[in-house]
Write an enzyme that holds these catalytic residues in place. Structure first.
Site, PDB file in Angstrom:
ATOM      1  N   ARG A 140      25.966  40.889 -94.441  1.00 47.26           N
ATOM      2  CA  ARG A 140      27.083  41.352 -93.602  1.00 47.26           C
ATOM      3  C   ARG A 140      28.130  40.260 -93.363  1.00 47.26           C
ATOM      4  NH1 ARG A 140      24.211  43.928 -88.576  1.00 47.26           N
ATOM      5  NH2 ARG A 140      22.833  42.167 -89.038  1.00 47.26           N
ATOM      6  N   ASN A 179      24.418  47.481 -90.949  1.00 44.25           N
ATOM      7  CA  ASN A 179      23.127  47.828 -91.527  1.00 44.25           C
ATOM      8  C   ASN A 179      22.847  49.294 -91.274  1.00 44.25           C
ATOM      9  OD1 ASN A 179      22.444  45.339 -92.545  1.00 44.25           O
ATOM     10  ND2 ASN A 179      21.176  44.735 -90.799  1.00 44.25           N
TER      11      ASN A 179
END
Length: 809
Positions: free
Chosen positions: A21, A39
């Site tokens: 990320r 996520n």
């Protein structure tokens, strides 16, 4: 204002817990894109919008240059209408686990964290749980997915303001590193005595002092406890062996750094790369003759298993204690690896003097991986920490099951949609792993070990439940070993209605086929110690022809009786007597009495058993043939660990680490100026003496002439190293000639090599070279163990193909 486009990108694979990320966040900002990343239960979901050329550049870079530890299995890009908005942000996890996201393996400490724990000015100085998104525990602490802190063993440790600031800063390398911690808020270490009483003072200094004094300490690591002692103190090593009941099995060592490794071992650049890799496995190395390490570490061997410190705790121990530590699995022989503090105190209290433990739970046991290099290619002896749970990509069940272009297609239900099922390969009873097969991904478990005791069966069930939950897989089909008494098979039959028995050596062959993506017919040369055959005998030297669905046995070693069955496996001298009598008749008893003069009464009893055919199961095992040869040469009359005789016999042949010298001083036929570390040349396998004679007749490789000739060499005083070399060359010649006969009868020209005997480096290198020169495509294991630790993959593949072939998919 120019054109604006938007894309939604769904990414599955090893994309959580690896800094994916923040990578996406910084990449999007570099292209001046707006959007979000989060996520999900499937993996990572990205939304971006901006100019077409910027979005195209972003998506290309996303797929081409993911973070070092990431593994993208699938990337789906969907066009969507722009939503507007400003900036790019990381948002909270969305959705429950689907099994498409894979938690990464545990990763060795990165250079940045190593620097911090050695820096007195850093707040992580001497902190044994320092980690970041590039390193630290993953699989061993995760309970469920998505991989977020509440779903790990770190859930009970509340981050201090400093750790929380790093954790929430997208520009920091600890952004969303789930195990992030420091001395103010993270797990703590304790040094206690064998009664659980805390030792006062600096735990690090006290532990180093105790190790220097020769004490044995149980150290809690990533996936379980190690038993540690000074690796330079022969008295401490012998004491550890005595207490653990492990008289000869090699003990792995952990060295302070590469300089220490080079001091004691010959190390090629490829081996150094393995030692320093994120997986940080134990690597089998050839020890130098100048090494001062005690021979007690690996009696009878010229090799030694070595690893580097892969956690901050290990780094600190090696800095403040002996430069070499024994680090062997923390368990009693035959029992599972100990992972909990209370369990350690109960099971290891009479083995160790002290415990060095901590208060972070180990969720998933994970023993150290063990690898070696053969002709520059990795060979797994044990695939576990650092590699699990990374899947092995295979061809999905229901594709071709015959030769390419000629196989049957997977049945499709009336809905027209193929139903994906999960198939379990149950593994064997020793060196056990299980395998969960989903589509084209095979997830092998960490090393489970023996499951023939109650504790082993409990460990198997618990590990399978945890692993199934992690990848969201409930097996509907199970493949299990044909052996009627295997505990793993009993468990497997309880788990699913569709339970399919798979012959042991068929599973070996299918495992090697699967990891190389092979379809259609192959020749499978499977050499191992014990596998239950459909005829009720013990198989172990098999030349098969087949595919995933079926096989035929074309050649095998002649059967010999094993007096006492398992007792002969533990006592190679007993197998040697059986070979002598089978080859030489009544004279064989006289030879046995001469070679084993302290066993006269037992030889007489064995004679009665063989003549009456009592408790003497028939075996065609390569492992038992090696046992017999080792015992006849006096190398290893009794096995104290699995494969000991074969391993020690293999140590006598010219070393194929570099093809330039041998333990007995003999020069191979290749150039003496050959560069160290290069693969051995073809000339290296031209033995100074011809292989022993043998006969191939009607599918049977007869060994009577082999044993008679070997005995003559012993009686005329030939050096054991030369006899061992001739014996190895004989096995090689048996394999090559049997394979040639199969091909001459319209057999395939693809050969797969599997089974524990292929751990023999000399034999594996020679067969690959010779068959390759004869035009065969030769395949060996490089992704899963060649021994029984890899059969679960083959079982799953065979069971899946048979299930779909029967039209039940």
């Amino acid at each position: 204002m120019g054109e604006i486009v938007a894309r939604e990108i769904s990414i599955t694979g090893v994309v959580q817990g690896v800094g994916f990320r923040p990578f996406v966040y910084n990449l999007a900002r570099s292209y001046n894109l707006t959007g979000t990343v989060c996520n999900t239960g499937r993996g990572v979901l990205v939304y971006v919008e901006g100019p077409p050329e910027s979005v195209a550049g972003f998506t290309g870079a996303l797929r081409a240059n993911p973070p070092f530890l990431a593994r993208i299995h699938h990337c789906e890009i969907t066009n969507c209408p722009p939503r507007g908005g400003a900036g790019f942000s990381i948002i909270h996890t969305r959705g429950g686990a689907t099994g498409e996201s894979v938690v990464p393996p545990d990763v060795a400490t990165c250079p940045d964290c190593r620097r911090e724990i050695k820096d007195p000015s850093d707040r992580h100085y001497r902190y044994p749980f320092t980690n970041c998104t590039s390193c630290g525990p993953r699989f061993t602490i995760v309970k469920n997915l998505p991989y977020d802190r509440p779903g790990t063993a770190m859930a009970g440790f509340t981050m201090c303001p400093s750790c929380a600031a790093e954790y929430h800063d997208p520009a920091h390398r600890r952004f969303h590193a789930q195990p992030v911690a420091c001395p103010d808020c993270g797990p703590r270490v304790e040094l206690v005595d064998r009664h659980g009483r805390v030792v006062e003072g600096d735990w690090l200094g006290e532990t180093g002092r105790l190790l220097e004094e020769g004490k044995i300490i149980a150290v809690k690591g990533l996936g379980g406890f190690h038993l540690a002692c000074s690796g330079v103190d022969p008295v401490a090593v012998q004491r550890l062996r005595r207490r653990k009941g492990r008289p000869a099995r090699p003990l792995a060592v952990m060295c302070r750094d590469l300089a220490v490794v080079r001091e004691h071992c010959r190390v090629t650049p490829r081996e150094e790369a393995l030692l320093c890799s994120p997986a940080a496995p134990i690597v089998i190395l050839q020890r130098k003759t100048s090494s001062t390490l005690p021979r007690e570490l690996a009696p009878g061997l010229n090799s030694i298993g070595v690893m580097l410190p892969y956690t901050p705790l290990h780094i600190l121990l090696l800095q403040n204690g002996p430069a070499v530590l024994v680090m062997t699995s923390g368990n009693r022989s035959g029992l599972p690896l100990v992972k909990d503090n209370g369990q350690a105190l109960a099971r290891l209290g009479d083995v160790v003097d002290y415990f060095l433990w901590h208060d972070r739970d180990i969720v998933n046991r994970c023993d150290d991986s063990v690898v070696g290099l053969v002709d520059g290619q990795v060979q797994f002896l044990r695939r576990s920490r650092g590699y699990v749970p990374q899947p092995v990509t295979v061809l999905p069940a229901g594709e071709n099951t015959g030769r390419p272009g000629q196989g049957k297609k997977e049945p499709v239900p009336e809905t027209g949609v193929r139903r994906e099922i999960t198939v379990l390969g149950a593994g064997g009873d020793m060196k056990n792993t299980f395998c969960l097969l989903k589509g084209n991904r095979a997830y092998l478990s960490p090393h489970i070990g023996a499951v023939d005791v109650v504790e082993g069966m409990e460990n198997y069930r618990t590990s399978l439940a945890n692993f199934s939950r992690l990848i969201q897989a409930c097996p509907q089909v199970v493949g299990y070993d044909l052996h009627p008494d295997y505990h793993s098979s009993r468990i497997a039959r309880e788990l699913a209605d569709n339970a399919i028995a798979v012959q042991h050596h068929h599973a070996h062959m299918a495992s090697c086929m699967a990891e190389h993506g092979l379809e259609g017919q192959v020749i499978g040369v499977v050499l191992d110690g014990t596998g239950y055959g459909p005829d009720g005998c013990i198989w172990g030297f098999e030349v098969l022809v087949g595919d995933y669905l079926d096989f035929s046995r074309r050649w095998h070693l002649a059967y010999i009786p094993l007096p006492g069955g398992e007792q002969a496996v533990r006592n190679p001298w007993m197998t040697a007597v059986a070979y002598l009598v089978t080859a030489l008749g009544e004279r064989g008893y006289k030879v046995a009495e001469k070679l084993f003069p302290h066993r006269l009464n037992e030889i007489a009893v064995i004679g009665q058993m063989l003549r009456a055919e009592i408790n003497s199961p028939l075996a065609s095992s390569c492992g038992r043939f090696f046992d017999a040869a080792a015992a006849l040469l006096g190398v290893c009359p009794v096995n104290t660990y699995d494969g000991q005789a074969a391993v020690e016999l293999g140590e006598l042949v010219p070393c194929c680490f570099d093809g330039t010298r041998s333990p007995d001083g003999l020069k191979p036929a290749s150039s003496p100026d050959k560069t160290a570390g290069e693969p051995a040349s073809a000339g290296y396998f031209k033995a100074a003496l011809a292989p022993y004679p043998f006969n191939l007749n009607n599918g049977i490789i007869k060994t009577g002439a082999t044993v008679a000739a070997l005995v003559r060499d012993i009686e005329r005083g030939l050096a054991p190293a030369l006899i061992a070399r001739r014996f190895h060359d004989t096995i090689i010649s048996m394999v090559v000639q049997a394979v040639e006969k199969v091909r001459s009868q319209s057999g395939p020209d693809r050969v797969v090599l599997s089974g524990g005997c292929w751990h023999n480096r000399y034999m594996l290198t020679a067969v690959c070279k010779i068959l390759g020169d004869k035009g065969y495509q030769v395949y060996r294991h490089v992704k899963v163990p060649t021994g029984d630790g890899g059969i679960s993959l083959g079982q799953a593949m065979v069971a899946a193909r048979k299930y779909f072939n029967q039209g039940r998919g």
